[in-house]
Design a protein around this motif. Structure first.
Motif, PDB file in Angstrom:
ATOM      1  N   ARG A 216      70.759  15.411  41.736  1.00 50.77           N
ATOM      2  CA  ARG A 216      71.400  16.575  42.227  1.00 50.77           C
ATOM      3  C   ARG A 216      71.593  16.898  43.611  1.00 50.77           C
ATOM      4  NH1 ARG A 216      69.274  19.804  36.584  1.00 50.77           N
ATOM      5  NH2 ARG A 216      70.964  19.076  35.316  1.00 50.77           N
ATOM      6  N   ALA A 217      70.324  16.608  44.162  1.00 51.91           N
ATOM      7  CA  ALA A 217      70.449  16.650  45.634  1.00 51.91           C
ATOM      8  C   ALA A 217      71.518  15.874  46.551  1.00 51.91           C
ATOM      9  CB  ALA A 217      69.151  16.527  46.193  1.00 51.91           C
ATOM     10  N   VAL A 218      71.484  14.341  46.075  1.00 48.96           N
ATOM     11  CA  VAL A 218      72.261  13.649  46.411  1.00 48.96           C
ATOM     12  C   VAL A 218      73.707  13.975  46.021  1.00 48.96           C
ATOM     13  CG1 VAL A 218      73.440  11.233  46.445  1.00 48.96           C
ATOM     14  CG2 VAL A 218      70.629  11.594  46.446  1.00 48.96           C
ATOM     15  N   ALA A 219      73.810  14.293  44.844  1.00 48.41           N
ATOM     16  CA  ALA A 219      75.218  14.690  44.338  1.00 48.41           C
ATOM     17  C   ALA A 219      76.003  15.985  45.042  1.00 48.41           C
ATOM     18  CB  ALA A 219      75.357  15.027  43.035  1.00 48.41           C
ATOM     19  N   ARG A 220      74.791  16.828  45.505  1.00 49.94           N
ATOM     20  CA  ARG A 220      75.374  17.954  46.240  1.00 49.94           C
ATOM     21  C   ARG A 220      75.966  17.764  47.394  1.00 49.94           C
ATOM     22  NH1 ARG A 220      71.712  20.809  42.812  1.00 49.94           N
ATOM     23  NH2 ARG A 220      72.874  22.540  41.578  1.00 49.94           N
ATOM     24  N   ALA A 221      75.097  16.722  48.250  1.00 54.17           N
ATOM     25  CA  ALA A 221      75.453  16.557  49.540  1.00 54.17           C
ATOM     26  C   ALA A 221      76.916  15.719  49.670  1.00 54.17           C
ATOM     27  CB  ALA A 221      74.519  15.612  50.047  1.00 54.17           C
TER      28      ALA A 221
ATOM     29  N   TYR B   9      83.912  19.041  49.492  1.00 55.25           N
ATOM     30  CA  TYR B   9      84.929  19.437  48.510  1.00 55.25           C
ATOM     31  C   TYR B   9      84.872  20.507  48.133  1.00 55.25           C
ATOM     32  CZ  TYR B   9      85.183  14.098  48.952  1.00 55.25           C
ATOM     33  OH  TYR B   9      85.075  13.093  49.609  1.00 55.25           O
ATOM     34  N   LEU B  10      83.764  21.039  47.840  1.00 53.04           N
ATOM     35  CA  LEU B  10      83.713  22.506  47.066  1.00 53.04           C
ATOM     36  C   LEU B  10      84.283  23.691  47.798  1.00 53.04           C
ATOM     37  CD1 LEU B  10      80.007  22.306  46.055  1.00 53.04           C
ATOM     38  CD2 LEU B  10      82.042  21.928  44.711  1.00 53.04           C
TER      39      LEU B  10
ATOM     40  N   PRO C 288      90.492  24.767  48.851  1.00 51.69           N
ATOM     41  CA  PRO C 288      91.302  25.598  48.077  1.00 51.69           C
ATOM     42  C   PRO C 288      92.002  24.492  46.963  1.00 51.69           C
ATOM     43  CG  PRO C 288      91.519  26.321  50.241  1.00 51.69           C
ATOM     44  CD  PRO C 288      90.800  25.081  50.337  1.00 51.69           C
ATOM     45  N   ASN C 289      92.510  23.480  47.292  1.00 55.14           N
ATOM     46  CA  ASN C 289      93.103  22.716  46.363  1.00 55.14           C
ATOM     47  C   ASN C 289      92.044  22.211  45.027  1.00 55.14           C
ATOM     48  OD1 ASN C 289      95.059  22.718  48.156  1.00 55.14           O
ATOM     49  ND2 ASN C 289      95.424  20.616  48.334  1.00 55.14           N
ATOM     50  N   TYR C 290      90.771  21.808  45.513  1.00 54.86           N
ATOM     51  CA  TYR C 290      89.897  21.543  44.608  1.00 54.86           C
ATOM     52  C   TYR C 290      89.458  22.827  43.531  1.00 54.86           C
ATOM     53  CZ  TYR C 290      89.808  17.043  46.346  1.00 54.86           C
ATOM     54  OH  TYR C 290      90.390  15.764  46.801  1.00 54.86           O
ATOM     55  N   GLN C 291      89.320  23.753  44.411  1.00 53.25           N
ATOM     56  CA  GLN C 291      88.763  25.073  43.934  1.00 53.25           C
ATOM     57  C   GLN C 291      89.785  25.555  42.743  1.00 53.25           C
ATOM     58  OE1 GLN C 291      88.140  27.870  46.997  1.00 53.25           O
ATOM     59  NE2 GLN C 291      86.188  26.994  47.634  1.00 53.25           N
ATOM     60  N   ARG C 292      90.998  25.453  42.931  1.00 52.53           N
ATOM     61  CA  ARG C 292      91.967  25.876  42.052  1.00 52.53           C
ATOM     62  C   ARG C 292      91.990  24.933  40.880  1.00 52.53           C
ATOM     63  NH1 ARG C 292      95.000  27.519  46.727  1.00 52.53           N
ATOM     64  NH2 ARG C 292      95.827  25.361  47.157  1.00 52.53           N
ATOM     65  N   ASN C 293      91.893  23.625  40.975  1.00 55.59           N
ATOM     66  CA  ASN C 293      91.851  22.621  39.850  1.00 55.59           C
ATOM     67  C   ASN C 293      90.353  23.054  38.975  1.00 55.59           C
ATOM     68  OD1 ASN C 293      92.807  20.164  38.428  1.00 55.59           O
ATOM     69  ND2 ASN C 293      90.754  19.371  39.324  1.00 55.59           N
ATOM     70  N   LEU C 294      89.427  23.393  39.584  1.00 61.43           N
ATOM     71  CA  LEU C 294      88.115  23.458  38.940  1.00 61.43           C
ATOM     72  C   LEU C 294      88.347  24.814  38.266  1.00 61.43           C
ATOM     73  CD1 LEU C 294      85.365  22.655  41.581  1.00 61.43           C
ATOM     74  CD2 LEU C 294      85.900  21.560  39.631  1.00 61.43           C
TER      75      LEU C 294
ATOM     76  N   ASP D  60      77.439  28.229  46.818  1.00 63.12           N
ATOM     77  CA  ASP D  60      75.937  27.748  47.082  1.00 63.12           C
ATOM     78  C   ASP D  60      75.507  26.300  46.782  1.00 63.12           C
ATOM     79  OD1 ASP D  60      75.339  30.443  48.000  1.00 63.12           O
ATOM     80  OD2 ASP D  60      75.242  31.178  46.130  1.00 63.12           O
ATOM     81  N   GLY D  61      76.377  25.618  47.088  1.00 66.57           N
ATOM     82  CA  GLY D  61      76.112  23.951  46.819  1.00 66.57           C
ATOM     83  C   GLY D  61      76.622  23.647  45.492  1.00 66.57           C
ATOM     84  N   GLY D  62      77.207  24.389  44.611  1.00 64.48           N
ATOM     85  CA  GLY D  62      77.487  23.764  43.324  1.00 64.48           C
ATOM     86  C   GLY D  62      76.486  24.275  42.135  1.00 64.48           C
TER      87      GLY D  62
END
Length: 292
Positions: free
Chosen positions: A200-205, A210-211, A214-220, A232-234
């Motif tokens: 998860r540490a590698v994934a968050r980095a 992307y987090l 806005p384009n990705y936030q709207r899709n999420l 806060d990093g996801g």
């Protein structure tokens, strides 16, 4: 063109040209059908893929994605036709509208509403004059499509869709919108790491940049996530949904979930367990189609 079931999406910009070509040849030898490279602030993807085309034999080469604000439609069409011809039909043009901060902040262009901008651009590309040698078959175009309106455009005006930073649930929704026929080629981050905290540490980095977009936030949000998930990093829930981590069996299960949800082709992004840039060849070896 047969896009195949499994490809690789990766950054090769920081590698030397020789090392990048060796990586492309290894990806080809392992049985992956396509290599997708992004366009950001590194190498020009058209020049780079032309170099790789001359050093591979079967591997399909794709932009994932080329920014429509980086080239006018006539230039994009010329690049598409040239690479398709020089690679003997091994080029897939993925195009997208990018993100406001990259278009306005870095390039100094006005960022337009995504779907009208893409519609106008595709029409202009289709009408653009090109008098060079042409490939034997029209090179396919796929769109960086996430939400319904852009997915419908990918269905109606392109060969299909190339979603990024998504989940198998998104793949199922996208297939429902695209219907039968158009390509659906989602990207999937993968990480060969069984320790949850390390993974998860590698994934968050890898997810960090992307987090905040806005384009990705709207899709999420469309997929049922909330602001608390991308702040806060996801959240663990979001990290685990976006990055397939674990052993080879766990990662394979995620890839299978995309295929079961309607993906024609899954392009895996092989994150390195040490967090450094470039592809992890160990996970590519473990998942190699040629070894299955």
């Amino acid at each position: 063109m047969d896009l195949g079931r499994l490809g690789v999406w990766t950054f090769l910009d920081l590698m030397s040209a020789d090392d990048a070509a060796q990586s492309a040849r290894r990806i080809e030898a392992l049985g992956y059908t396509a290599l997708w490279i992004p366009e950001a602030v590194g190498r020009d993807p058209f020049a780079f893929l032309g170099y790789l085309a001359a050093r591979t034999e079967r591997l399909l080469l794709a932009t994932g994605i080329a920014n429509i604000y980086a080239r006018d439609p006539m230039t994009m069409r010329a690049g598409q036709q040239t690479l398709a011809e020089l690679s003997t039909g091994r080029f897939v043009l993925g195009v997208g509208v990018s993100h406001r901060h990259l278009v306005t902040g870095l390039r100094g262009h006005d960022y337009q509403k995504p779907v009208p901008a893409m519609t106008e651009y595709l029409d202009a590309m289709q009408a653009a004059l090109y008098q060079g040698a042409t490939p034997l078959e029209p090179p396919p175009v796929v769109l960086a499509a996430l939400r319904p309106a852009m997915l419908r455009l990918a269905r109606d005006k392109a060969r299909g869709a190339h979603p990024y930073f998504t989940t198998p649930e998104h793949t199922a929704r996208a297939r429902q919108i695209l219907g039968v026929g158009p390509w659906l080629a989602p990207e999937q981050m993968v990480l060969l790491e069984t320790d949850a905290a390390k993974a998860r540490a590698v994934a968050r980095a890898a997810m960090q940049i992307y987090l905040g977009l806005p384009n990705y936030q709207r899709n999420l949000a469309w997929l049922g996530f909330a602001e608390r998930d991308w702040s806060d990093g996801g959240s663990d829930r979001l990290v685990d949904a976006i990055v397939a981590w674990g052993d080879a069996a766990a990662i394979t299960a995620r890839i299978t979930a995309h295929h079961d949800a309607g993906a024609d082709h899954v392009c895996i992004q092989p994150l390195r367990p040490d967090g450094l840039p470039g592809p992890d060849m160990n996970v590519l070896e473990a998942l190699a189609p040629a070894r299955r």
